[in-house]
Design a protein around this motif. Sequence first.
Motif, PDB file in Angstrom:
ATOM      1  N   GLY A  51      45.821  56.803  39.547  1.00 42.53           N
ATOM      2  CA  GLY A  51      44.765  56.172  38.742  1.00 42.53           C
ATOM      3  C   GLY A  51      43.794  55.285  39.476  1.00 42.53           C
ATOM      4  O   GLY A  51      42.648  55.205  39.085  1.00 42.53           O
ATOM      5  N   CYS A  52      44.197  54.581  40.507  1.00 46.14           N
ATOM      6  CA  CYS A  52      43.269  53.645  41.146  1.00 46.14           C
ATOM      7  C   CYS A  52      42.770  54.209  42.476  1.00 46.14           C
ATOM      8  O   CYS A  52      43.548  54.407  43.409  1.00 46.14           O
ATOM      9  CB  CYS A  52      43.940  52.294  41.366  1.00 46.14           C
ATOM     10  N   PHE A  53      41.466  54.401  42.534  1.00 48.60           N
ATOM     11  CA  PHE A  53      40.825  54.987  43.722  1.00 48.60           C
ATOM     12  C   PHE A  53      41.011  54.088  44.951  1.00 48.60           C
ATOM     13  O   PHE A  53      41.061  54.564  46.093  1.00 48.60           O
ATOM     14  CB  PHE A  53      39.332  55.171  43.407  1.00 48.60           C
ATOM     15  N   THR A  54      41.120  52.770  44.690  1.00 48.30           N
ATOM     16  CA  THR A  54      41.297  51.821  45.798  1.00 48.30           C
ATOM     17  C   THR A  54      42.546  52.142  46.617  1.00 48.30           C
ATOM     18  O   THR A  54      42.574  51.918  47.825  1.00 48.30           O
ATOM     19  CB  THR A  54      41.372  50.383  45.233  1.00 48.30           C
ATOM     20  N   PHE A  55      43.579  52.661  45.964  1.00 46.40           N
ATOM     21  CA  PHE A  55      44.808  53.006  46.709  1.00 46.40           C
ATOM     22  C   PHE A  55      44.482  53.904  47.899  1.00 46.40           C
ATOM     23  O   PHE A  55      45.023  53.762  48.988  1.00 46.40           O
ATOM     24  CB  PHE A  55      45.810  53.743  45.807  1.00 46.40           C
ATOM     25  N   MET A  56      43.590  54.860  47.628  1.00 40.76           N
ATOM     26  CA  MET A  56      43.275  55.845  48.662  1.00 40.76           C
ATOM     27  C   MET A  56      42.504  55.193  49.818  1.00 40.76           C
ATOM     28  O   MET A  56      42.807  55.401  50.986  1.00 40.76           O
ATOM     29  CB  MET A  56      42.443  56.963  48.041  1.00 40.76           C
ATOM     30  N   LYS A  57      41.524  54.361  49.464  1.00 49.84           N
ATOM     31  CA  LYS A  57      40.725  53.697  50.499  1.00 49.84           C
ATOM     32  C   LYS A  57      41.605  52.725  51.304  1.00 49.84           C
ATOM     33  O   LYS A  57      41.463  52.572  52.511  1.00 49.84           O
ATOM     34  CB  LYS A  57      39.545  52.920  49.884  1.00 49.84           C
ATOM     35  N   TRP A  58      42.515  52.074  50.602  1.00 49.44           N
ATOM     36  CA  TRP A  58      43.430  51.108  51.237  1.00 49.44           C
ATOM     37  C   TRP A  58      44.247  51.815  52.325  1.00 49.44           C
ATOM     38  O   TRP A  58      44.365  51.355  53.451  1.00 49.44           O
ATOM     39  CB  TRP A  58      44.342  50.538  50.148  1.00 49.44           C
ATOM     40  N   PHE A  59      44.803  52.973  51.970  1.00 44.33           N
ATOM     41  CA  PHE A  59      45.637  53.684  52.951  1.00 44.33           C
ATOM     42  C   PHE A  59      44.799  54.321  54.053  1.00 44.33           C
ATOM     43  O   PHE A  59      45.298  54.546  55.153  1.00 44.33           O
ATOM     44  CB  PHE A  59      46.540  54.709  52.253  1.00 44.33           C
TER      45      PHE A  59
ATOM     46  N   ASP B 120      40.842  35.805  39.389  1.00 49.44           N
ATOM     47  CA  ASP B 120      41.066  36.837  40.400  1.00 49.44           C
ATOM     48  C   ASP B 120      42.565  36.946  40.657  1.00 49.44           C
ATOM     49  O   ASP B 120      43.354  36.120  40.213  1.00 49.44           O
ATOM     50  CB  ASP B 120      40.319  36.515  41.697  1.00 49.44           C
ATOM     51  N   LEU B 121      42.929  37.978  41.388  1.00 57.45           N
ATOM     52  CA  LEU B 121      44.336  38.188  41.706  1.00 57.45           C
ATOM     53  C   LEU B 121      44.804  37.138  42.717  1.00 57.45           C
ATOM     54  O   LEU B 121      45.656  36.297  42.413  1.00 57.45           O
ATOM     55  CB  LEU B 121      44.525  39.588  42.303  1.00 57.45           C
ATOM     56  N   VAL B 122      44.245  37.205  43.926  1.00 52.79           N
ATOM     57  CA  VAL B 122      44.768  36.355  45.005  1.00 52.79           C
ATOM     58  C   VAL B 122      43.677  35.620  45.780  1.00 52.79           C
ATOM     59  O   VAL B 122      43.947  35.077  46.840  1.00 52.79           O
ATOM     60  CB  VAL B 122      45.654  37.176  45.990  1.00 52.79           C
TER      61      VAL B 122
ATOM     62  N   VAL C  86      35.467  43.860  47.434  1.00 57.14           N
ATOM     63  CA  VAL C  86      36.664  44.698  47.621  1.00 57.14           C
ATOM     64  C   VAL C  86      37.862  44.041  46.930  1.00 57.14           C
ATOM     65  O   VAL C  86      37.971  42.817  46.902  1.00 57.14           O
ATOM     66  CB  VAL C  86      36.934  44.868  49.138  1.00 57.14           C
ATOM     67  N   CYS C  87      38.737  44.864  46.371  1.00 52.27           N
ATOM     68  CA  CYS C  87      39.980  44.386  45.743  1.00 52.27           C
ATOM     69  C   CYS C  87      40.656  43.369  46.669  1.00 52.27           C
ATOM     70  O   CYS C  87      40.871  43.636  47.850  1.00 52.27           O
ATOM     71  CB  CYS C  87      40.891  45.596  45.508  1.00 52.27           C
ATOM     72  N   THR C  88      40.988  42.198  46.117  1.00 50.04           N
ATOM     73  CA  THR C  88      41.492  41.135  46.997  1.00 50.04           C
ATOM     74  C   THR C  88      42.932  41.395  47.467  1.00 50.04           C
ATOM     75  O   THR C  88      43.368  40.822  48.455  1.00 50.04           O
ATOM     76  CB  THR C  88      41.372  39.751  46.332  1.00 50.04           C
ATOM     77  N   TYR C  89      43.659  42.264  46.782  1.00 47.15           N
ATOM     78  CA  TYR C  89      44.966  42.677  47.322  1.00 47.15           C
ATOM     79  C   TYR C  89      44.763  43.360  48.683  1.00 47.15           C
ATOM     80  O   TYR C  89      45.517  43.140  49.617  1.00 47.15           O
ATOM     81  CB  TYR C  89      45.652  43.681  46.383  1.00 47.15           C
ATOM     82  N   VAL C  90      43.748  44.203  48.735  1.00 41.51           N
ATOM     83  CA  VAL C  90      43.486  44.942  49.975  1.00 41.51           C
ATOM     84  C   VAL C  90      43.128  43.965  51.093  1.00 41.51           C
ATOM     85  O   VAL C  90      43.684  44.020  52.196  1.00 41.51           O
ATOM     86  CB  VAL C  90      42.326  45.954  49.788  1.00 41.51           C
TER      87      VAL C  90
ATOM     88  N   LYS D 123      37.503  40.825  38.375  1.00 42.24           N
ATOM     89  CA  LYS D 123      36.379  41.652  38.808  1.00 42.24           C
ATOM     90  C   LYS D 123      36.767  42.589  39.955  1.00 42.24           C
ATOM     91  O   LYS D 123      36.368  43.736  40.010  1.00 42.24           O
ATOM     92  CB  LYS D 123      35.220  40.748  39.237  1.00 42.24           C
ATOM     93  N   SER D 124      37.563  42.073  40.878  1.00 44.06           N
ATOM     94  CA  SER D 124      37.841  42.884  42.059  1.00 44.06           C
ATOM     95  C   SER D 124      38.866  43.988  41.787  1.00 44.06           C
ATOM     96  O   SER D 124      39.121  44.817  42.644  1.00 44.06           O
ATOM     97  CB  SER D 124      38.259  42.012  43.240  1.00 44.06           C
ATOM     98  N   CYS D 125      39.484  43.992  40.597  1.00 45.08           N
ATOM     99  CA  CYS D 125      40.401  45.090  40.270  1.00 45.08           C
ATOM    100  C   CYS D 125      39.677  46.075  39.350  1.00 45.08           C
ATOM    101  O   CYS D 125      39.654  45.914  38.138  1.00 45.08           O
ATOM    102  CB  CYS D 125      41.667  44.582  39.597  1.00 45.08           C
ATOM    103  N   ASN D 126      39.090  47.093  39.966  1.00 46.64           N
ATOM    104  CA  ASN D 126      38.319  48.059  39.179  1.00 46.64           C
ATOM    105  C   ASN D 126      39.183  48.780  38.164  1.00 46.64           C
ATOM    106  O   ASN D 126      38.754  49.086  37.062  1.00 46.64           O
ATOM    107  CB  ASN D 126      37.699  49.101  40.112  1.00 46.64           C
ATOM    108  N   SER D 127      40.404  49.037  38.561  1.00 44.79           N
ATOM    109  CA  SER D 127      41.277  49.836  37.718  1.00 44.79           C
ATOM    110  C   SER D 127      41.521  49.151  36.379  1.00 44.79           C
ATOM    111  O   SER D 127      41.618  49.801  35.344  1.00 44.79           O
ATOM    112  CB  SER D 127      42.590  50.049  38.452  1.00 44.79           C
ATOM    113  N   PHE D 128      41.625  47.842  36.365  1.00 44.16           N
ATOM    114  CA  PHE D 128      41.831  47.123  35.108  1.00 44.16           C
ATOM    115  C   PHE D 128      40.521  46.724  34.449  1.00 44.16           C
ATOM    116  O   PHE D 128      40.381  46.811  33.238  1.00 44.16           O
ATOM    117  CB  PHE D 128      42.681  45.858  35.348  1.00 44.16           C
TER     118      PHE D 128
HETATM  119  S1  SF4 Z   1      44.941  48.576  40.622  1.00 44.22           S
HETATM  120 FE1  SF4 Z   1      43.510  46.850  40.998  1.00 44.22          FE
HETATM  121  S2  SF4 Z   1      44.717  45.420  42.260  1.00 44.22           S
HETATM  122 FE2  SF4 Z   1      45.723  47.444  42.400  1.00 44.22          FE
HETATM  123  S3  SF4 Z   1      44.801  48.414  44.189  1.00 44.22           S
HETATM  124 FE3  SF4 Z   1      43.633  49.090  42.402  1.00 44.22          FE
HETATM  125  S4  SF4 Z   1      41.886  47.661  42.346  1.00 44.22           S
HETATM  126 FE4  SF4 Z   1      43.451  46.711  43.665  1.00 44.22          FE
END
Ligand code: SF4
Length: 412
Positions: A112-120, A383-385, A77-81, A353-358
């Motif tokens: 653009g980033c699907f993770t935003f939706m799962k995060w919220f 990695d990010l964090v 999972v995205c490490t920001y999350v 790796k954990s940032c799919n969007s990039f």
């Molecule tokens: S853009 Fe990357 S760092 Fe930001 S939420 Fe999406 S996966 Fe995580």
Amino acid sequence: MELQKEMIAEHYEALARAPREGRKTAYTFVPGNLTELIRMFDILPVLPEINALQSGMRRLSGDYIAEAEKHGHSEDVCTYVKCDIGMLKKGNIGPTGTRLPEPDLLLLSYTGCFTFMKWFELLRQEYDCPVAMLHVPYQADGIIHDHHRDYVVEQLRSEIIPKLEQVSGRKYDEDLLKARLEESARSEDDLVHVLESAKNVPSPIDSYFGGVYYIGPIFSAFRGTPEGSEYYRALRAEVDARVKAGLGPVTPDGTMKEERYRLVVEGPPNWTSFREFWKMFYDEGAVVVASSYTKVGGLYDRGFRHDPSRPLETLADYCMGCYTNLGLPSRVDLLESYMREYKADGFVINSVKSCNSFSAGQLLMLRQLEERTGLPGGFIESDLVDPRYFSAANIKNRLESYFQMLDQKRSA
Ligand code: SF4
């Protein structure tokens, strides 16, 4: 750097005071943020990615990620999350040591980033507050069509503004919004001037490591505020003075002496070893003259400005134009144009790796950029964090080999 640190610290203080002072807060993301609109309602934005990266820089993120993994979040999972969820589970104390307020609104601008939706979705389980979602169409063919814009504006009118009114108890005031957008455009002009100063040889700025300090205020809570405009005026004056004096970028060890390599960088930086990472570049005389990361919160250098004469339409265009909302061909075109315009010697991809969007498609980008420009690309991974994924020796080795390759290419 000093000024932006003060501004960010003051914003965290304001957030800590918010419940006492009866001020409302909205959690929202950096790309496609609606700062002018949120602040028009006197709501304070809380940006989970900024909390995560600030926690990373202060070496707090490792424990937060471990906490999130204890709660079942996978390693992938995205490490920001995970940093955000871990921080929340440990009491929601922000990176500067003050408590973050609970949100009055979860405002998801989906760019653009699907993770935003799962995060919220995860945050929605934690907080008892309304959720507003702005669905932003992906720029699949690199064009913003009128029907895309109309679709976003309609949602702003029917979904976002009513929720902001409900939470704040205030009415939407278009004149106030216009005044904020005017302020934004001033800062955007100054920011572009600063970023484009890297076309000078030597470049007076580093547009990736130094760049994160330049984008900080405008990508976070300060776009459209007088403090934001003041920051960018001061930054522009400082950078102009460096150009006049023929100086290179400021680094944590002082002014960079000799510019040996001019690079374009793709991908977000690592935050847990930010200074060590930066040092691997400036010790070798490598300066980043342009980067994609400094465009996640807006592609101002390609001409976009917030336009007060069409307030909702301009917010829609802004959301759709962020780097994370661009398809791969547009991203490659952008990087190629940077390499030419900024007279780069090569480009480096920092793959997270954990940032799919990039990270999706970065190897393809590498190949295409090499073919189109004839310049060598370097590929490193971090990695990010998550401090477990920053292998200093490995990255340093790869970078040293890459710089040797640039030397060979030059002498050939
Ligand atoms: S853009 Fe990357 S760092 Fe930001 S939420 Fe999406 S996966 Fe995580």
